[in-house]
Design an enzyme around this catalytic site. Structure first.
Site, PDB file in Angstrom:
ATOM      1  N   LYS A 201     -22.181  18.047   8.141  1.00  0.00           N
ATOM      2  CA  LYS A 201     -21.067  18.488   8.973  1.00  0.00           C
ATOM      3  C   LYS A 201     -20.555  17.372   9.883  1.00  0.00           C
ATOM      4  O   LYS A 201     -19.352  17.276  10.145  1.00  0.00           O
ATOM      5  CB  LYS A 201     -21.487  19.710   9.804  1.00  0.00           C
ATOM      6  CG  LYS A 201     -20.384  20.265  10.690  1.00  0.00           C
ATOM      7  CD  LYS A 201     -19.186  20.694   9.865  1.00  0.00           C
ATOM      8  CE  LYS A 201     -18.071  21.242  10.740  1.00  0.00           C
ATOM      9  NZ  LYS A 201     -16.852  21.519   9.980  1.00  0.00           N
TER      10      LYS A 201
ATOM     11  N   SER B 172       0.833  -1.193   0.000  1.00  0.00           N
ATOM     12  CA  SER B 172       0.000   0.000   0.000  1.00  0.00           C
ATOM     13  C   SER B 172       0.877   1.257   0.000  1.00  0.00           C
ATOM     14  O   SER B 172       1.604   1.495  -0.953  1.00  0.00           O
ATOM     15  CB  SER B 172      -0.971  -0.027   1.185  1.00  0.00           C
ATOM     16  OG  SER B 172      -2.135   0.719   0.889  1.00  0.00           O
TER      17      SER B 172
END
Length: 339
Positions: free
Chosen positions: A205, A153
């Site tokens: 939010k 990765s």
């Protein structure tokens, strides 16, 4: 004549132990104050770090020219800049300092990046990739990656910036992809009647908070972020490995590859250990011989003092870390089995 001897009653003695204990307490307090001042002076200005100079550990070879082995070990993450002092090379800051040292040392003719890392944060991995590209652009010193047990990765992401990649046959690499870990306590919340209430400015939010199920709109937003960083991962492989984008996307399904598989698929250049990577670096630099040195860190006085003062990590936190539940809700280029 002593009156006490006349009466047969011994004279009372002044008790000195309260003064002794009090004196020791004052000295202990002053010692703690001095220690605090020393830590502040050693730490410097909060939020800043001083460039690290690494010690050179002899590995092999000889001659005036050197090949610097820079180890990148462990999870890739940004350094904590609240205290000054040496930072691990598996951080953008640490790698930047190591490359600066190799750049300024005229006797260093090539760099071998010894990568043994499952990756880590997207931002930290990208900054390290940029640092390697900048080093190659501004110097004529080749960079060769030597993969250890794991270079997956983010560990593979940074490796694509090298001139050559050498992997062991048993190396685990690949794991090309990105994820954002999100905890979900919604079922436990309903069962035990616990709620988290957010007063927010917009409906997205507080998206991804663990107390509510992820809505489809929130899932699409997170997926768009993951897709963006995945595209960037694919792009660095296309550029660094000179592979067609279609082929990279076929390989980039998140799986890990052995070193043998990676070499066959074109993800690495050849198989071998650190000695092989050193020979590749030496050939790229046009050297007949070279002294191989490894950049290592010696703990600073500040680190030693802080390590002694640091409290033992609670067992509950150790269990969370072992279960990977301590990951922040942010994008990762990280090989995490089961992710």
């Amino acid at each position: 004549m002593d009156r006490s001897s006349e009466s047969g009653t011994p004279s009372p003695r002044r008790r000195r132990w309260p003064w002794i204990v009090g004196g020791l307490a004052v000295l202990g307090f002053l010692g703690l104050v001095a220690l605090g001042i020393a830590l502040v002076l050693l730490a410097g200005t909060p939020g800043t770090t001083t460039p690290t100079t690494y010690d050179e550990e002899y590995v092999s070879g000889g001659g005036a020219d050197k090949i610097a082995v820079i180890p990148v070990e462990g999870t890739i993450a940004s350094a904590d800049s609240s205290l000054s002092g040496p930072v691990p090379i598996a951080t953008p800051e640490g790698l930047r300092d190591a490359l600066r040292q190799a750049r300024e040392d005229e006797s260093v003719r090539a760099v071998v990046l010894a990568v043994n890392s499952p990756g880590g944060g997207v931002t930290a991995s990208d900054l390290m990739h940029d640092a390697l590209q900048d080093f190659r652009r501004t110097t004529d010193k080749p960079v060769v990656v030597s993969m250890g047990d794991v270079a997956a990765s983010g560990g593979y992401y940074i490796s694509t910036a090298a001139d050559r990649i050498v992997a062991n046959e048993t190396t685990l690499t690949g794991s090309i992809g990105v994820f954002i870990p999100l905890l979900n306590f919604s079922e436990a919340s309903e069962r035990y009647g616990v709620k988290q209430i957010y007063i927010k400015s917009g409906r997205f939010k507080a998206m991804g908070n663990p107390w509510n199920e992820l809505t489809e709109d929130e899932r699409r937003i997170f997926q768009s972020i993951v897709d963006q960083y995945y595209d960037e991962f694919v792009e660095v492989i296309v550029e660094g490995r000179d592979l067609p984008e279609k082929r990279v996307r076929e390989l980039a399904d998140g799986r890990v590859y052995s070193g043998i598989q990676a070499e066959r698929l074109g993800l690495v250049d050849r198989l071998g250990n650190l000695d092989v990577a050193v020979r590749v670096a030496r050939d790229l630099a046009g050297l007949d011989e070279a002294r191989v040195v490894r950049y290592v860190q010696s703990p600073s006085l500040l680190e030693t003092m802080l390590a002694r003062l640091e409290p033992r990590e609670p067992e509950s936190l150790q269990l969370l870390r072992a279960a990977n539940l301590d990951l922040e809700a942010k994008p990762y280029y990280l090989y995490l089995p089961g992710a």
